[in-house]
Design an enzyme around this catalytic site. Structure first.
Site, PDB file in Angstrom:
ATOM      1  N   SER A 290      -0.266   6.214  11.410  1.00 28.16           N
ATOM      2  CA  SER A 290      -0.208   4.770  11.240  1.00 28.16           C
ATOM      3  C   SER A 290      -1.631   4.224  11.285  1.00 28.16           C
ATOM      4  O   SER A 290      -2.514   4.814  11.907  1.00 28.16           O
ATOM      5  CB  SER A 290       0.614   4.157  12.373  1.00 28.16           C
ATOM      6  OG  SER A 290       0.349   2.781  12.501  1.00 28.16           O
TER       7      SER A 290
ATOM      8  N   GLU B 243       4.500   9.553   9.904  1.00 30.96           N
ATOM      9  CA  GLU B 243       3.371   9.046  10.671  1.00 30.96           C
ATOM     10  C   GLU B 243       3.478   9.503  12.122  1.00 30.96           C
ATOM     11  O   GLU B 243       4.574   9.579  12.682  1.00 30.96           O
ATOM     12  CB  GLU B 243       3.343   7.515  10.639  1.00 30.96           C
ATOM     13  CG  GLU B 243       2.920   6.956   9.305  1.00 30.96           C
ATOM     14  CD  GLU B 243       2.766   5.439   9.319  1.00 30.96           C
ATOM     15  OE1 GLU B 243       2.167   4.920   8.371  1.00 30.96           O
ATOM     16  OE2 GLU B 243       3.243   4.792  10.260  1.00 30.96           O
TER      17      GLU B 243
ATOM     18  N   CYS C 256       4.658  -5.260   3.784  1.00 36.04           N
ATOM     19  CA  CYS C 256       4.467  -4.168   4.748  1.00 36.04           C
ATOM     20  C   CYS C 256       4.409  -2.776   4.119  1.00 36.04           C
ATOM     21  O   CYS C 256       4.946  -2.538   3.045  1.00 36.04           O
ATOM     22  CB  CYS C 256       5.571  -4.202   5.794  1.00 36.04           C
ATOM     23  SG  CYS C 256       5.441  -5.632   6.893  1.00 36.04           S
ATOM     24  N   ASP C 257       3.746  -1.900   4.847  1.00 34.83           N
ATOM     25  CA  ASP C 257       3.809  -0.454   4.730  1.00 34.83           C
ATOM     26  C   ASP C 257       3.810   0.061   3.295  1.00 34.83           C
ATOM     27  O   ASP C 257       2.866  -0.187   2.573  1.00 34.83           O
ATOM     28  CB  ASP C 257       4.999   0.050   5.549  1.00 34.83           C
ATOM     29  CG  ASP C 257       4.828  -0.348   7.014  1.00 34.83           C
ATOM     30  OD1 ASP C 257       3.718  -0.192   7.530  1.00 34.83           O
ATOM     31  OD2 ASP C 257       5.775  -0.859   7.623  1.00 34.83           O
ATOM     32  N   LYS C 258       4.872   0.697   2.826  1.00 40.12           N
ATOM     33  CA  LYS C 258       4.851   1.318   1.499  1.00 40.12           C
ATOM     34  C   LYS C 258       5.232   0.352   0.380  1.00 40.12           C
ATOM     35  O   LYS C 258       5.157   0.709  -0.794  1.00 40.12           O
ATOM     36  CB  LYS C 258       5.789   2.536   1.466  1.00 40.12           C
ATOM     37  CG  LYS C 258       5.556   3.507   2.602  1.00 40.12           C
ATOM     38  CD  LYS C 258       4.104   3.932   2.706  1.00 40.12           C
ATOM     39  CE  LYS C 258       3.776   4.489   4.069  1.00 40.12           C
ATOM     40  NZ  LYS C 258       3.789   3.516   5.184  1.00 40.12           N
TER      41      LYS C 258
ATOM     42  N   CYS D  34       2.338  -6.580  11.110  1.00 36.04           N
ATOM     43  CA  CYS D  34       1.794  -6.392  12.462  1.00 36.04           C
ATOM     44  C   CYS D  34       0.297  -6.686  12.494  1.00 36.04           C
ATOM     45  O   CYS D  34      -0.444  -6.338  11.583  1.00 36.04           O
ATOM     46  CB  CYS D  34       2.096  -4.992  12.954  1.00 36.04           C
ATOM     47  SG  CYS D  34       3.863  -4.712  13.212  1.00 36.04           S
TER      48      CYS D  34
ATOM     49  N   ASP E  44       7.893   0.794   9.096  1.00 44.10           N
ATOM     50  CA  ASP E  44       7.402   2.050   9.666  1.00 44.10           C
ATOM     51  C   ASP E  44       7.485   2.066  11.186  1.00 44.10           C
ATOM     52  O   ASP E  44       7.729   3.109  11.793  1.00 44.10           O
ATOM     53  CB  ASP E  44       5.952   2.298   9.231  1.00 44.10           C
ATOM     54  CG  ASP E  44       5.867   2.874   7.825  1.00 44.10           C
ATOM     55  OD1 ASP E  44       6.878   2.798   7.108  1.00 44.10           O
ATOM     56  OD2 ASP E  44       4.812   3.401   7.457  1.00 44.10           O
TER      57      ASP E  44
END
Length: 554
Positions: free
Chosen positions: A470, A444, A119-121, A191, A78
């Site tokens: 985010s 985002e 991560c993310d999705k 992150c 992302d």
């Protein structure tokens, strides 16, 4: 065994022949076969090391008598996709990830499944697939990135995003921004703040579908490799006992996850992902359950961007089970819920001797940052179906505010205005046509919120959007406004100069325009048609539900 569908009996001789062609031997084919989904790639910092995690998982499976068979799925970073058309692909990837795993694990009926993620999705997509397939499964993450440092000050990706605004304002130089670029993200891992990836990896523990430590053990620690080996061993126990995801995910475990969400101050994206995940278990939740639990659950942590701490600090302070042990002091955790350890939350807390080790990082239940949770659900005539704000990351001055609307029909227009100095104290930036259908893909808005913070306006300017944020966003950033502009929601009819009332404690978001004027606008303002070239996004726009329902396919 479930895998007997593809390997046992006279008529499966051709199937076995194909399996021999992969290098398997007869003794392996006769054992339980475990699918190992590896989302490693060379694009995402949180995934560049996942081959090593996957190798450890497979070692654990073999140690426990199983046969691991690895297959891949896609992933989007992302952070890299932010602020261009690539971000339109992030949320749709969640559904594609779930579908791809369902396809592979149905075509090749495994006895169990281990999902290697970060991560993310990718995390919610894998959790959705696990619940949809409902075969013995668990999820293991690659772990969080360590925070970067300049001298004795911890920094992270959001420091860089906000640094762009600081350069524009003249607070730092281009050379100082370049130093941030080099030092903010020191290596592999998700992150380092309580952003979306770490939020979902932490909540996977609270739900019960990941082993203790999944959300917080840093990516570069040997302990992370050991956890991956234990995940491989544990999946064999789950197969033997036939413990499946829907045995673990109940309404009570849902409530546990949301309580931990509120205590941690997780990403607002959890309000999109948890409904989508639990829907696969045929548990339908709405925005009200988030607000109900938020009202009774104290906020115990302020992790970046809400505060100075990072996931490594949370790990040393007691981790997710430390947080749950603290919540349990007020009866806010159901300890009877089953987990992939094969034991209950309560048994895990006891066996781990889970407790808070640093009350500077995890506050005492009796002395929290706030008596209410990190996320709030707002409603009003601007968001009849609700919207979401990470209240733990909002400055006190912005909790109640009436401001003047500055309206933009895309993220790019808004960013240009913010960095161009066209946004003043007291403004409310409205970004619309960025919802699931209007974007499409619900981008985002980290770039505009970081620009606002970097230019020193986060205590004076709010941002409201039918898009999303985010987990790295801070400030009065109100997202998921539903209905979205593309569906004729009131946000489509806001004009420059309108007054907007924000009252987070009272859960209100109001457009201060009388109903007669609003109806007049509806009759003369035409909803914009999205210009969609991508076939995937055209399909997504047709199928995606409102953000208030998790943007799931209907």
């Amino acid at each position: 065994m479930r895998s007997d569908k593809m390997k046992k009996g006279l008529e499966k001789a051709p199937h076995r022949s194909l399996m021999y062609a992969t290098g398997l031997i007869k003794e392996e084919i006769e054992r339980p076969i475990i699918g190992v989904v590896n989302s490693a790639n060379e694009l995402i910092p949180g995934h560049v090391h996942l081959n090593q995690i996957t190798k450890a998982v497979k070692a654990g499976i073999r140690m426990a008598g199983g046969v691991p068979l690895e297959f891949p799925t896609i992933g989007v970073c992302d952070g890299i996709a932010m602020n261009h058309e690539g971000m339109k692909m992030s949320l749709p990837s969640r559904e594609l990830i779930a579908d791809s795993i369902e396809i592979t694990a149905t075509a090749h009926p495994f006895d169990g499944l281990v999902c290697v993620t970060n991560c993310d999705k990718i995390v919610p997509g894998m959790l959705m697939a696990m619940l949809r397939l409902n075969i013995p499964s668990l999820i293991i993450s690659g772990g969080p990135m360590l925070a970067g440092r300049i001298k004795d000050k911890p920094i992270d990706l959001i420091t860089v995003f906000e640094g762009v605004g600081k350069v524009q304002k003249g607070e730092i130089t281009q050379e100082e921004l370049e130093e941030l670029e080099f030092k903010a993200c020191p290596g592999c891992g998700s992150c380092s703040g309580m952003f979306t990836a770490n939020s979902m990896n932490c909540l996977s523990e609270a739900i019960g579908l990941a082993l203790p430590g999944n959300g917080t053990i840093p990516a570069v620690f040997a302990e992370r490799i050991r956890l991956a080996k234990y995940a491989g061993i544990k999946i064999m126990e789950l197969v033997e006992k036939n413990i499946r995801p829907r045995d673990i995910v109940t309404l009570e475990s849902v409530k546990n996850a949301i309580a931990v969400d509120m205590a941690l101050g997780c990403s607002t994206n959890t309000v999109l992902h948890l409904p989508a995940i639990f829907k696969e278990a045929e548990i339908n939740i709405d925005l009200e359950i988030f607000d109900e639990i938020s009202k009774i659950t104290p906020n115990l942590c302020k992790l970046s961007p809400a505060g100075p701490h990072h996931i490594e600090d949370l790990n040393f302070a007691g981790g997710i089970y430390g947080v749950m042990s603290e919540l349990d002091k007020k009866g806010l955790i159901n300890k009877d819920c089953l987990t992939v350890t094969g034991k209950s939350i309560g048994e895990n807390i006891s066996e781990l001797n889970a407790r808070v080790l640093d009350y500077n990082v995890i506050k005492s239940i009796d002395s929290p940052y706030s008596p209410t949770g990190g996320i709030a659900i707002l409603r009003g005539n601007l968001a009849p179906d609700g919207c979401v704000v990470k209240q733990s990351a909002v400055a006190p001055e912005m909790m109640q505010r009436t401001g003047i609307a500055k309206v933009f029909d895309s993220e790019e227009e808004a960013v240009a205005a913010i960095l161009g100095g066209k946004i003043q104290k007291g403004d409310v930036v409205i970004i619309r046509y960025e919802g699931p259908k209007g974007g499409p893909g619900m981008r985002e808005m980290l770039t505009p919120t970081s620009a606002i913070a970097g230019m020193g306006l986060d205590k004076d300017v709010a941002l409201i959007t039918d898009g999303r944020f985010s987990g790295g966003t801070r400030g009065a950033a109100i997202g998921h406004v539903s209905p979205e502009a593309q569906e004729g929601g009131p946000i489509a009819y806001v004009k420059d100069g309108d007054k907007i009332l924000i009252d987070i404690p009272k859960r209100r978001l109001e457009l201060l325009v009388d109903s007669t004027e609003l109806e007049k606008r509806k009759s003369c303002i035409k909803i914009k048609e999205p210009k969609i070239k991508s076939k995937l996004l055209k399909r997504y726009a047709k199928l995606a539900s409102s953000a208030s329902k998790g943007a799931v396919f209907e």
